[in-house]
Design a protein around this motif. Structure first.
Motif, PDB file in Angstrom:
ATOM      1  N   ARG A   1      -2.164   8.191   9.969  1.00 47.90           N
ATOM      2  CA  ARG A   1      -2.335   7.458   8.635  1.00 47.90           C
ATOM      3  C   ARG A   1      -1.104   6.334   8.704  1.00 47.90           C
ATOM      4  O   ARG A   1      -0.414   6.200   9.681  1.00 47.90           O
ATOM      5  CB  ARG A   1      -1.729   8.369   7.409  1.00 47.90           C
ATOM      6  CG  ARG A   1      -0.114   8.885   7.636  1.00 47.90           C
ATOM      7  CD  ARG A   1       0.182   9.935   6.435  1.00 47.90           C
ATOM      8  NE  ARG A   1       0.179   9.419   5.208  1.00 47.90           N
ATOM      9  CZ  ARG A   1       1.253   8.621   4.699  1.00 47.90           C
ATOM     10  NH1 ARG A   1       2.159   8.852   5.446  1.00 47.90           N
ATOM     11  NH2 ARG A   1       1.286   8.369   3.411  1.00 47.90           N
ATOM     12  N   ASN A   2      -1.372   5.335   8.041  1.00 49.67           N
ATOM     13  CA  ASN A   2      -0.450   3.904   7.831  1.00 49.67           C
ATOM     14  C   ASN A   2       0.654   4.321   7.098  1.00 49.67           C
ATOM     15  O   ASN A   2       0.809   5.171   6.114  1.00 49.67           O
ATOM     16  CB  ASN A   2      -1.418   2.989   7.175  1.00 49.67           C
ATOM     17  CG  ASN A   2      -0.312   1.968   7.048  1.00 49.67           C
ATOM     18  OD1 ASN A   2      -0.003   1.292   7.916  1.00 49.67           O
ATOM     19  ND2 ASN A   2      -0.249   1.467   5.900  1.00 49.67           N
TER      20      ASN A   2
ATOM     21  N   VAL B   1       0.847  -1.196  -0.035  1.00 49.30           N
ATOM     22  CA  VAL B   1      -0.025  -0.266  -0.083  1.00 49.30           C
ATOM     23  C   VAL B   1       0.958   1.272  -0.031  1.00 49.30           C
ATOM     24  O   VAL B   1       1.955   1.335   0.606  1.00 49.30           O
ATOM     25  CB  VAL B   1      -0.888   0.172   1.184  1.00 49.30           C
ATOM     26  CG1 VAL B   1      -0.295  -0.187   2.377  1.00 49.30           C
ATOM     27  CG2 VAL B   1      -1.728   1.190   0.966  1.00 49.30           C
ATOM     28  N   ASP B   2       0.381   2.267  -0.513  1.00 49.05           N
ATOM     29  CA  ASP B   2       1.012   3.662  -0.918  1.00 49.05           C
ATOM     30  C   ASP B   2       0.143   4.442  -0.375  1.00 49.05           C
ATOM     31  O   ASP B   2      -0.965   4.913  -1.216  1.00 49.05           O
ATOM     32  CB  ASP B   2       1.627   3.779  -2.237  1.00 49.05           C
ATOM     33  CG  ASP B   2       2.329   5.311  -2.159  1.00 49.05           C
ATOM     34  OD1 ASP B   2       2.355   5.872  -1.060  1.00 49.05           O
ATOM     35  OD2 ASP B   2       2.625   5.697  -3.341  1.00 49.05           O
ATOM     36  N   VAL B   3      -0.183   5.213   0.892  1.00 51.04           N
ATOM     37  CA  VAL B   3      -0.998   6.162   1.282  1.00 51.04           C
ATOM     38  C   VAL B   3      -0.585   7.432   0.705  1.00 51.04           C
ATOM     39  O   VAL B   3       0.552   7.935   0.824  1.00 51.04           O
ATOM     40  CB  VAL B   3      -1.277   6.108   2.916  1.00 51.04           C
ATOM     41  CG1 VAL B   3      -2.176   7.151   3.447  1.00 51.04           C
ATOM     42  CG2 VAL B   3      -1.687   4.783   3.298  1.00 51.04           C
TER      43      VAL B   3
ATOM     44  N   LEU C   1      -5.931   2.519   7.000  1.00 47.87           N
ATOM     45  CA  LEU C   1      -4.969   3.270   5.952  1.00 47.87           C
ATOM     46  C   LEU C   1      -4.919   4.794   6.614  1.00 47.87           C
ATOM     47  O   LEU C   1      -4.020   5.163   6.566  1.00 47.87           O
ATOM     48  CB  LEU C   1      -5.654   3.191   4.644  1.00 47.87           C
ATOM     49  CG  LEU C   1      -5.791   1.797   3.989  1.00 47.87           C
ATOM     50  CD1 LEU C   1      -6.302   1.799   2.845  1.00 47.87           C
ATOM     51  CD2 LEU C   1      -4.370   1.193   4.124  1.00 47.87           C
ATOM     52  N   VAL C   2      -6.104   5.457   6.735  1.00 47.74           N
ATOM     53  CA  VAL C   2      -6.243   6.904   6.805  1.00 47.74           C
ATOM     54  C   VAL C   2      -7.252   6.964   8.055  1.00 47.74           C
ATOM     55  O   VAL C   2      -8.376   6.400   7.961  1.00 47.74           O
ATOM     56  CB  VAL C   2      -6.670   7.630   5.745  1.00 47.74           C
ATOM     57  CG1 VAL C   2      -6.825   9.094   6.233  1.00 47.74           C
ATOM     58  CG2 VAL C   2      -5.539   7.640   4.666  1.00 47.74           C
ATOM     59  N   HIS C   3      -6.846   7.746   9.299  1.00 48.46           N
ATOM     60  CA  HIS C   3      -7.691   8.303  10.306  1.00 48.46           C
ATOM     61  C   HIS C   3      -8.302   9.351   9.919  1.00 48.46           C
ATOM     62  O   HIS C   3      -7.529  10.432   9.873  1.00 48.46           O
ATOM     63  CB  HIS C   3      -6.783   8.240  11.433  1.00 48.46           C
ATOM     64  CG  HIS C   3      -7.502   8.534  12.813  1.00 48.46           C
ATOM     65  ND1 HIS C   3      -6.990   8.862  13.984  1.00 48.46           N
ATOM     66  CD2 HIS C   3      -8.979   8.400  12.907  1.00 48.46           C
ATOM     67  CE1 HIS C   3      -7.937   9.159  14.891  1.00 48.46           C
ATOM     68  NE2 HIS C   3      -9.323   8.955  14.162  1.00 48.46           N
ATOM     69  N   LEU C   4      -9.558   9.486   9.787  1.00 52.71           N
ATOM     70  CA  LEU C   4     -10.164  10.926   9.394  1.00 52.71           C
ATOM     71  C   LEU C   4     -11.004  11.443  10.100  1.00 52.71           C
ATOM     72  O   LEU C   4     -11.909  10.677  10.936  1.00 52.71           O
ATOM     73  CB  LEU C   4     -10.880  10.406   7.930  1.00 52.71           C
ATOM     74  CG  LEU C   4     -11.264  11.631   6.999  1.00 52.71           C
ATOM     75  CD1 LEU C   4     -10.297  11.976   6.380  1.00 52.71           C
ATOM     76  CD2 LEU C   4     -12.325  10.990   5.988  1.00 52.71           C
ATOM     77  N   GLY C   5     -10.880  12.733  10.460  1.00 52.97           N
ATOM     78  CA  GLY C   5     -11.818  13.486  11.318  1.00 52.97           C
ATOM     79  C   GLY C   5     -12.635  14.371  10.422  1.00 52.97           C
ATOM     80  O   GLY C   5     -12.366  14.832   9.436  1.00 52.97           O
TER      81      GLY C   5
END
Length: 339
Positions: free
Chosen positions: A303-304, A262-264, A315-319
Motif C-alpha cells: 500500500r501507499n 490521500v489516506d489509504v 494506492l493499493v497493491h491487490l492480490g
C-alpha cells in the motif's frame, strides 16, 4: 579480543579459490566508475566442508531496499562452515552506487532489475549488470533474490514465483511468507534471467524500504534455513512453511484518478471486498474529492503510505484469484515497479 577478518579483492571470482570449511569475505571488481576505479561488490562465501548445492542470496539490487542486508548478516552468524554441506554465496549489496546514494537506481538512473543480464558494451548500468551476472551469479545452483517495497510504499512479507515451474514452486513453499503471488518471470528481471539459465530463483519481498524490520527479517531467515535443510546443506527437519500463507493467482495496483492528499484505509494483508472504499483523496481545504473503491475482492499485498498524491498515483497493491479476466487497465498496472 575481536578476531581479525581478512578481506580480499578479486577481479575474477572462482569458488575453487576459497578453502572449504571457512567463511570468506571479498570485494569483486565490476565495471569502472568516473575515478577510473572499479565498483566493488562485497561477497561473502561460506564454503562447506563437504560438496553440495551452491545457494546464492542477493540483496539491495535496489539501493534503498535494505532488509535483505540484515537477513544476510544474521544468516552469516547462524552458519558453521565446518558443518555445512555445499556453499553459500551472499551478496548483501548488489547495487553499490544505488546503496551509496540511498536510491533505488544505478548511478545512471537506470533500474538494474529491468535490464538483466546487461551487456558488455552497453551503458554503464548494462556493463555493471553484465559483470554481476557473468562473474558471480552464474555460479549459483539456485537463488533467493531479496527485495522490499519501493519508496513511499510498504509491503507485506510476500513472494513472487513462477509456480508452474516445479523447482521454483518448491523454493517458494520452503519460505515463510504471508502471501505468494503466482507470478510469471518479467523480462529483464534478475529472477527471469536466472530461471532462463537453469538457476531456479524466486523473489522474496521483505517489507519496507530504507529500514531494518527485524520481525520480518527473522521470518525470512527461518525460510532460508528451511531451504538449506531441504537441500541437505544443514541438519534439521524440513517444514511446510507455507501452510498459513495466502496464495493468489496474480496482483495489480489500484490507482487514483484525482490528485490531492490521500489516506489509504486498509492495512497490509487485509481482505477487501469489491466496491469497498480503500482510500479518500482530499483537496488542500479538507474536502473529499474522490472515494477510491476496489474493483474486485482480494488481499492487500502492499500500500501507499505517502499522503502526497498525483492523479494516477498507486494506492493499493491487490492480490486476487483470477476467476474472471482483468478489467481494462492502465498499461503496466501491476506490481513490477516494486521488483
Amino acid at each position: 579480543m575481536n578476531k581479525i577478518i581478512t578481506i580480499k579483492l578479486k577481479d575474477k571470482f572462482k569458488l575453487t579459490d576459497f578453502k572449504r570449511g571457512e567463511k570468506h569475505r571479498v570485494y569483486v571488481n565490476m565495471s569502472e566508475n568516473a575515478l577510473s576505479l572499479p565498483w566493488q561488490v562485497p561477497v561473502i562465501v561460506i564454503r562447506g566442508a563437504k560438496k553440495g548445492k551452491i545457494l546464492g542470496l542477493t540483496a539491495a539490487l535496489h539501493g534503498d531496499e535494505l532488509n535483505g542486508i540484515s537477513t544476510i548478516f544474521k544468516l552469516i552468524e547462524e552458519i558453521d562452515p565446518t558443518k555445512l554441506t555445499g556453499t553459500l554465496v551472499l551478496l548483501p549489496i548488489c547495487n553499490v552506487p544505488g546503496y551509496l546514494s540511498k536510491t533505488r537506481h544505478f548511478s545512471d538512473n537506470v533500474d538494474l532489475n529491468r535490464i538483466m543480464p546487461g551487456s558488455p558494451t552497453g551503458s554503464s548500468s548494462n556493463q555493471y549488470a553484465h559483470m554481476l551476472t557473468t562473474k558471480i551469479l552464474s555460479k549459483f545452483h539456485c537463488m533467493l533474490d531479496l527485495h522490499t517495497a519501493s519508496y513511499g510504499r510498504v509491503n507485506s512479507l510476500y513472494i513472487r514465483a513462477d509456480l508452474d515451474n516445479e523447482e521454483c514452486r518448491t523454493l517458494a513453499y520452503l519460505q515463510n511468507p504471508q502471501i505468494i503471488v503466482k507470478k510469471y518471470d518479467e523480462n529483464g528481471t534478475l529472477r527471469s534471467w536466472a530461471n532462463e539459465n537453469g538457476i531456479p530463483a524466486i523473489t522474496i519481498e521483505i517489507g519496507n524500504p530504507n529500514a531494518f524490520q527485524h520481525s520480518l527479517i527473522d521470518e525470512t531467515l527461518e525460510g532460508i534455513l528451511n531451504t538449506m535443510r531441504h537441500f541437505e546443506m544443514i541438519d534439521g527437519e524440513v517444514k511446510d512453511m507455507v501452510a498459513n500463507a495466502t496464495v493468489v493467482d496474480r496482483s495489480y495496483w489500484i490507482y487514483s484518478s484525482k490528485g490531492g492528499i490521500v489516506d489509504v484505509m486498509p492495512n497490509l494483508t487485509d481482505h477487501v471486498k469489491e466496491g469497498e472504499v480503500i482510500a479518500h483523496i482530499y483537496d488542500v481545504f479538507g474536502s473529499i474529492k474522490e472515494k477510491v473503491r476496489s474493483d474486485r475482492s482480494g488481499i492487500v499485498i502492499g500500500r501507499n503510505v505517502s499522503p502526497h498524491c498525483h492523479a494516477g498515483s498507486r494506492l493499493v497493491h491487490l492480490g486476487f484469484d483470477e476467476i474472471e479476466p482483468m478489467p481494462e487497465e492502465i498499461p503496466g498496472n501491476d506490481e513490477f515497479d516494486d521488483l
